[in-house]
Design a protein around this motif. Structure first.
Motif, PDB file in Angstrom:
ATOM      1  N   ASP A  68       0.836  -1.203   0.000  1.00  0.00           N
ATOM      2  CA  ASP A  68       0.000   0.000   0.000  1.00  0.00           C
ATOM      3  C   ASP A  68       0.867   1.248   0.000  1.00  0.00           C
ATOM      4  OD1 ASP A  68      -2.432  -1.306   0.048  1.00  0.00           O
ATOM      5  OD2 ASP A  68      -2.404  -1.523   2.226  1.00  0.00           O
ATOM      6  N   PRO A  69       0.375   2.337  -0.571  1.00  0.00           N
ATOM      7  CA  PRO A  69       1.132   3.595  -0.504  1.00  0.00           C
ATOM      8  C   PRO A  69       1.343   3.996   0.963  1.00  0.00           C
ATOM      9  CG  PRO A  69      -0.689   3.793  -2.052  1.00  0.00           C
ATOM     10  CD  PRO A  69      -0.855   2.484  -1.357  1.00  0.00           C
ATOM     11  N   GLY A  70       2.539   4.431   1.284  1.00  0.00           N
ATOM     12  CA  GLY A  70       2.816   4.906   2.635  1.00  0.00           C
ATOM     13  C   GLY A  70       3.145   3.832   3.635  1.00  0.00           C
ATOM     14  N   ILE A  71       3.224   2.578   3.192  1.00  0.00           N
ATOM     15  CA  ILE A  71       3.473   1.493   4.145  1.00  0.00           C
ATOM     16  C   ILE A  71       4.953   1.426   4.523  1.00  0.00           C
ATOM     17  CG2 ILE A  71       3.904  -0.416   2.517  1.00  0.00           C
ATOM     18  CD1 ILE A  71       1.479  -0.631   5.438  1.00  0.00           C
ATOM     19  N   GLY A  72       5.814   1.973   3.658  1.00  0.00           N
ATOM     20  CA  GLY A  72       7.253   1.991   3.984  1.00  0.00           C
ATOM     21  C   GLY A  72       8.137   1.314   2.951  1.00  0.00           C
ATOM     22  N   LYS A  73       7.655   1.174   1.724  1.00  0.00           N
ATOM     23  CA  LYS A  73       8.443   0.489   0.684  1.00  0.00           C
ATOM     24  C   LYS A  73       9.718   1.265   0.368  1.00  0.00           C
ATOM     25  CE  LYS A  73       5.059   0.661  -2.275  1.00  0.00           C
ATOM     26  NZ  LYS A  73       4.099   1.310  -1.383  1.00  0.00           N
ATOM     27  N   SER A  74       9.586   2.589   0.177  1.00  0.00           N
ATOM     28  CA  SER A  74      10.764   3.380  -0.172  1.00  0.00           C
ATOM     29  C   SER A  74      11.783   3.342   0.957  1.00  0.00           C
ATOM     30  CB  SER A  74      10.366   4.824  -0.461  1.00  0.00           C
ATOM     31  OG  SER A  74       9.391   4.869  -1.471  1.00  0.00           O
ATOM     32  N   THR A  75      11.291   3.394   2.181  1.00  0.00           N
ATOM     33  CA  THR A  75      12.183   3.344   3.337  1.00  0.00           C
ATOM     34  C   THR A  75      12.928   2.019   3.371  1.00  0.00           C
ATOM     35  OG1 THR A  75      10.539   4.668   4.493  1.00  0.00           O
ATOM     36  CG2 THR A  75      12.257   3.671   5.833  1.00  0.00           C
ATOM     37  N   LEU A  76      12.189   0.926   3.213  1.00  0.00           N
ATOM     38  CA  LEU A  76      12.794  -0.411   3.249  1.00  0.00           C
ATOM     39  C   LEU A  76      13.853  -0.557   2.163  1.00  0.00           C
ATOM     40  CD1 LEU A  76      12.653  -3.428   4.283  1.00  0.00           C
ATOM     41  CD2 LEU A  76      11.142  -3.833   2.350  1.00  0.00           C
ATOM     42  N   MET A 112      17.445  13.494   1.867  1.00  0.00           N
ATOM     43  CA  MET A 112      17.037  13.912   3.209  1.00  0.00           C
ATOM     44  C   MET A 112      16.635  12.694   4.037  1.00  0.00           C
ATOM     45  SD  MET A 112      15.096  17.489   3.005  1.00  0.00           S
ATOM     46  CE  MET A 112      13.455  16.963   3.401  1.00  0.00           C
ATOM     47  N   ARG A 113      15.894  11.791   3.386  1.00  0.00           N
ATOM     48  CA  ARG A 113      15.482  10.577   4.088  1.00  0.00           C
ATOM     49  C   ARG A 113      16.707   9.751   4.455  1.00  0.00           C
ATOM     50  NH1 ARG A 113      11.253   6.792   1.261  1.00  0.00           N
ATOM     51  NH2 ARG A 113       9.961   8.579   1.743  1.00  0.00           N
ATOM     52  N   ALA A 114      17.644   9.635   3.511  1.00  0.00           N
ATOM     53  CA  ALA A 114      18.864   8.856   3.774  1.00  0.00           C
ATOM     54  C   ALA A 114      19.617   9.438   4.970  1.00  0.00           C
ATOM     55  CB  ALA A 114      19.750   8.844   2.539  1.00  0.00           C
ATOM     56  N   ARG A 134      18.323  11.126   7.451  1.00  0.00           N
ATOM     57  CA  ARG A 134      17.574  10.821   8.670  1.00  0.00           C
ATOM     58  C   ARG A 134      17.783   9.365   9.099  1.00  0.00           C
ATOM     59  NH1 ARG A 134      12.067  10.519   8.785  1.00  0.00           N
ATOM     60  NH2 ARG A 134      12.003  11.261   6.655  1.00  0.00           N
ATOM     61  N   LEU A 135      17.961   8.484   8.116  1.00  0.00           N
ATOM     62  CA  LEU A 135      18.140   7.070   8.425  1.00  0.00           C
ATOM     63  C   LEU A 135      19.602   6.731   8.705  1.00  0.00           C
ATOM     64  CD1 LEU A 135      15.836   5.535   5.671  1.00  0.00           C
ATOM     65  CD2 LEU A 135      15.286   5.889   8.066  1.00  0.00           C
ATOM     66  N   GLY A 136      20.474   7.737   8.618  1.00  0.00           N
ATOM     67  CA  GLY A 136      21.893   7.494   8.875  1.00  0.00           C
ATOM     68  C   GLY A 136      22.563   6.709   7.763  1.00  0.00           C
ATOM     69  N   GLU A 175       9.898  -3.392  12.290  1.00  0.00           N
ATOM     70  CA  GLU A 175       9.169  -2.439  13.117  1.00  0.00           C
ATOM     71  C   GLU A 175       9.504  -1.049  12.599  1.00  0.00           C
ATOM     72  OE1 GLU A 175       8.627  -1.515  17.869  1.00  0.00           O
ATOM     73  OE2 GLU A 175      10.033  -3.025  17.189  1.00  0.00           O
ATOM     74  N   MET A 176       8.469  -0.227  12.329  1.00  0.00           N
ATOM     75  CA  MET A 176       8.713   1.134  11.838  1.00  0.00           C
ATOM     76  C   MET A 176       9.023   2.024  13.035  1.00  0.00           C
ATOM     77  SD  MET A 176       8.968   3.103   9.236  1.00  0.00           S
ATOM     78  CE  MET A 176       8.079   3.029   7.699  1.00  0.00           C
ATOM     79  N   THR A 177      10.228   2.565  13.050  1.00  0.00           N
ATOM     80  CA  THR A 177      10.626   3.431  14.161  1.00  0.00           C
ATOM     81  C   THR A 177      10.947   4.812  13.604  1.00  0.00           C
ATOM     82  OG1 THR A 177      12.972   3.006  13.927  1.00  0.00           O
ATOM     83  CG2 THR A 177      11.734   1.430  15.238  1.00  0.00           C
ATOM     84  N   GLY A 178      11.277   5.714  14.466  1.00  0.00           N
ATOM     85  CA  GLY A 178      11.663   7.057  14.027  1.00  0.00           C
ATOM     86  C   GLY A 178      12.896   7.026  13.140  1.00  0.00           C
ATOM     87  N   GLY A 179      13.746   6.026  13.344  1.00  0.00           N
ATOM     88  CA  GLY A 179      14.970   5.915  12.562  1.00  0.00           C
ATOM     89  C   GLY A 179      14.861   4.877  11.468  1.00  0.00           C
ATOM     90  N   GLY A 180      13.684   4.709  10.900  1.00  0.00           N
ATOM     91  CA  GLY A 180      13.521   3.749   9.811  1.00  0.00           C
ATOM     92  C   GLY A 180      13.012   2.402  10.282  1.00  0.00           C
ATOM     93  N   LEU A 181      13.199   1.378   9.440  1.00  0.00           N
ATOM     94  CA  LEU A 181      12.689   0.047   9.760  1.00  0.00           C
ATOM     95  C   LEU A 181      13.730  -0.731  10.542  1.00  0.00           C
ATOM     96  CD1 LEU A 181      11.096  -0.446   6.309  1.00  0.00           C
ATOM     97  CD2 LEU A 181       9.823  -0.640   8.435  1.00  0.00           C
TER      98      LEU A 181
END
Ligand code: TYD
Ligand code: MG
Length: 455
Positions: free
Chosen positions: A97-105, A134-136, A138-140, A266-272
Motif C-alpha cells: 500500500d502507498p505509505g506502508i514503507g516500501k521506499s524506506t525499506l 534527506m530521508r537517507a 535521517r536514516l543514517g 518495526e517502523m521506528t523514528g529511525g527507519g525500519l
C-alpha cells in the motif's frame, strides 16, 4: 484485413477480457476493467520460416553449473525473504500500500548492499533526489555509496544503466515509469507492463538485478503490481496495519527460495528495525489470561511464529449477525462456526462474532483451525484458557482433528517462549520427546468436553 478491436484489461490483475464488465472474472475486483489500445499483432501474412532466426544452443539437464553467488545485505530479515540473499540478474517486485514503507525499506536495503560492495543505483520516479537524500540522512545512510537518480523516462534510465552497469538497480515505482513507444498514460496497464518488461529484459541480459516497487491500488486507472507478477522472479509484499508499527515482508513467489517466507520489521523514528524474534513481539501485548484469547503455534515460511488469536462473541441485534474477521480467512471462520454448530451442538446464531490476530499478522494456515475454535469457544463460554497453553491442528468438516506439518518446530518455539502445555491432533508425528505436557485429541467434540466441560 480485419480491424484489430480494442481490448479490455483489468488494472488489478491484468486479465484481458473481450468486453467491458463491472467485475473482473479473473480476480473478482469491481470497477477495475478499462479499455486499452490493441497490442500490435506484428507483421502479418508471413509465417516464421525455418531459414529465419538463429538456432539456439540446447543443453542437457545434467549440465554442471555452480549455483549463482548470492550477496547478503546484512539485514537478516530481508536476506531470508529473498531466499538467502540477492541472486545476480534477478528481478524482484516489492508491492504494498502507498505509505506502508516500501521506499524506506528499499533505501535501507540498497544502502546495505552498497556497503557490501555491490554497485547500486536508486531511481526514484516519485521523489526528487533532495527528498531521497534527506530521508537517507535521517536514516543514517548518507555515507552509503549509492548513486541516486530522479527520472521517469524509461529510455533515459536504460541508457544510464547501459553506461553505468550497476549490480543492482531499484526502480521506485514502476507505476511512474514511462516508455515513449507506448501511447498510454503513465500508470496504465500497458505502460506498466511495457516498462516492467523492458527493465526486466534489459536487466537479465546485462546481469543487473532489478527491484521494482509497485503500489497496490484500490481502484481507478492505475495498474496494480499484480500486472507484472508473472514477469519477475520474486514477488514480495510489504504489509501491515497503518496504525501498527509492525511491518511484514512476505514472499508470495520466489524462484530462488521458499515462498511464504516472512520478514518482520518495526517502523521506528529511525527507519525500519528488524525484529529477530517475531513470536515474542506478537505475544508481547498479551496481559493476564482473558476469555477469547488462544495462542496459535504457527509456521510462516521456514520459521515458527506464535500468535495470539482473539475472539469476541456478543449478543446481536441484527437479523444476520456480524462476522468481522481481521487477519484470518473468513471462509475458514464460517466453516468452523458451522462445524461447531452442527457437530458439537454449539450454536452461534444470534451472536456477533469478532476475530482478530494480535499484531497485524495474517494467519492463513489451516493449522490455525483449532486455535481459532478455541478462541471462539473461550469467548462464548467466558472461560479463559490457561496462559501457558499453545494450540494447533486442522479441523475437518466431520470435526476430526488432522495432524499438521512441522509439529516439532512449533513445539520447540513454544517451549522457548515459556509455554508448558500444548493441545494438538492425535496422530501428530513427533520424533523426540518434547519438554511440554502434550494433549493429543482426536476431534473437536473431545476438545470441547475437555476444555469447557460437557459443552
Ligand atoms: P515510505 O517509505 O515513503 O512509504 P511508501 O514508499 O511505501 O509509500 O514511508 C512512509 C511512512 O513511513 C511515512 O508515513 C513516515 C514513515 N516513516 C517513519 O515512521 N520513520 C522513518 O524513519 C521513515 C523514513 C518513514
Ligand atoms: Mg515511496
Amino acid at each position: 484485413m480485419a480491424k484489430a478491436s480494442a481490448q479490455f484489461t483489468c488494472t488489478d490483475c491484468g486479465a484481458v477480457h473481450r468486453k467491458w464488465s463491472g467485475r473482473c472474472d479473473a480476480c473478482g475486483a469491481w470497477n477495475s476493467i478499462i479499455e486499452e489500445a490493441p497490442l500490435s499483432a506484428g507483421p502479418a501474412g508471413k509465417s516464421l520460416g525455418g531459414a529465419k532466426g538463429r538456432r539456439i544452443d540446447l543443453t542437457t539437464l545434467a549440465h554442471e553449473e555452480a549455483p549463482p553467488p548470492r550477496t547478503l545485505c546484512g539485514m537478516a530479515e530481508f536476506d531470508r525473504v529473498l531466499g538467502g540473499g540477492l541472486v545476480p540478474a534477478s528481478a524482484i517486485l516489492v508491492g504494498g500500500d502507498p505509505g506502508i514503507g516500501k521506499s524506506t525499506l528499499l533505501l535501507q536495503a540498497v544502502a546495505a548492499f552498497a556497503r557490501k560492495g555491490l554497485k547500486c543505483l536508486y531511481i526514484s520516479g516519485e521523489e526528487a533526489s533532495a527528498q531521497v537524500r534527506m530521508r537517507a540522512m535521517r536514516l543514517g545512510l548518507a555515507d552509503a555509496p549509492v548513486s541516486l537518480g530522479a527520472e521517469t523516462n524509461l529510455r533515459d534510465i536504460l541508457t544510464t544503466l547501459e553506461a553505468e552497469r550497476p549490480d543492482l538497480v531499484v526502480i521506485d515505482s514502476i507505476q511512474t515509469m514511462w516508455a515513449d513507444m507506448v501511447e498510454a498514460a503513465p500508470g496504465s496497464v500497458s505502460q506498466v507492463r511495457a516498462a516492467a518488461h523492458e527493465l526486466v529484459t534489459f536487466a537479465k541480459s546485462r546481469g543487473v538485478s532489478v527491484i521494482l516497487v509497485g503500489h497496490v491500488t484500490k481502484e481507478g486507472q492505475i495498474a496494480g503490481p499484480r500486472v507484472v507478477e508473472h514477469m519477475v522472479d520474486t514477488v514480495l509484499y510489504f504489509e501491515g496495519e497503518r496504525g501498527h508499527q509492525f511491518r511484514i515482508l512476505r514472499a508470495v513467489k520466489n524462484r530462488f527460495g521458499p515462498a511464504s517466507e516472512i520478514g518482520v520489521f518495526e517502523m521506528t523514528g529511525g527507519g525500519l528495525a528488524e525484529v529477530a524474534n517475531p513470536s515474542a513481539l506478537f505475544l508481547s501485548e498479551r496481559g493476564q489470561p482473558a476469555p477469547g484469547s488462544a495462542v496459535f503455534a504457527g509456521i510462516e515460511g521456514t520459521r515458527p511464529v506464535l500468535t495470539e488469536i482473539q475472539a469476541l462473541v456478543a449478543p446481536s441485534s441484527l437479523a444476520s449477525p456480524r462476522r468481522t474477521v481481521v487477519g484470518l480467512d473468513s471462509g475458514r471462520v464460517s466453516t468452523i462456526l458451522a462445524v461447531l454448530e452442527s457437530r458439537c451442538g454449539i450454536p452461534f446464531a444470534g451472536l456477533d462474532v469478532f476475530l482478530n490476530v494480535a499484531g497485524g499478522l495474517k494467519v492463513l494456515e489451516p493449522a490455525a483451525d483449532l486455535a481459532l475454535a478455541a478462541a471462539l469457544l473461550s469467548a462464548r463460554e467466558d472461560v479463559a484458557l490457561p496462559a501457558d497453553l499453545v494450540i494447533f491442528g486442522e479441523i475437518s468438516l466431520s470435526a476430526a482433528l488432522r495432524p499438521v506439518g512441522q509439529a516439532e518446530n512449533r513445539l520447540k518455539e513454544a517451549e522457548k517462549l515459556g509455554f508448558s502445555q500444548a493441545i494438538l491432533p492425535v496422530g501428530t508425528k513427533l520424533e523426540g520427546g518434547a519438554g511440554m505436557a502434550l494433549r493429543k485429541l482426536p476431534d473437536l467434540v473431545t476438545f470441547v468436553g475437555d476444555m469447557f466441560g460437557a459443552g
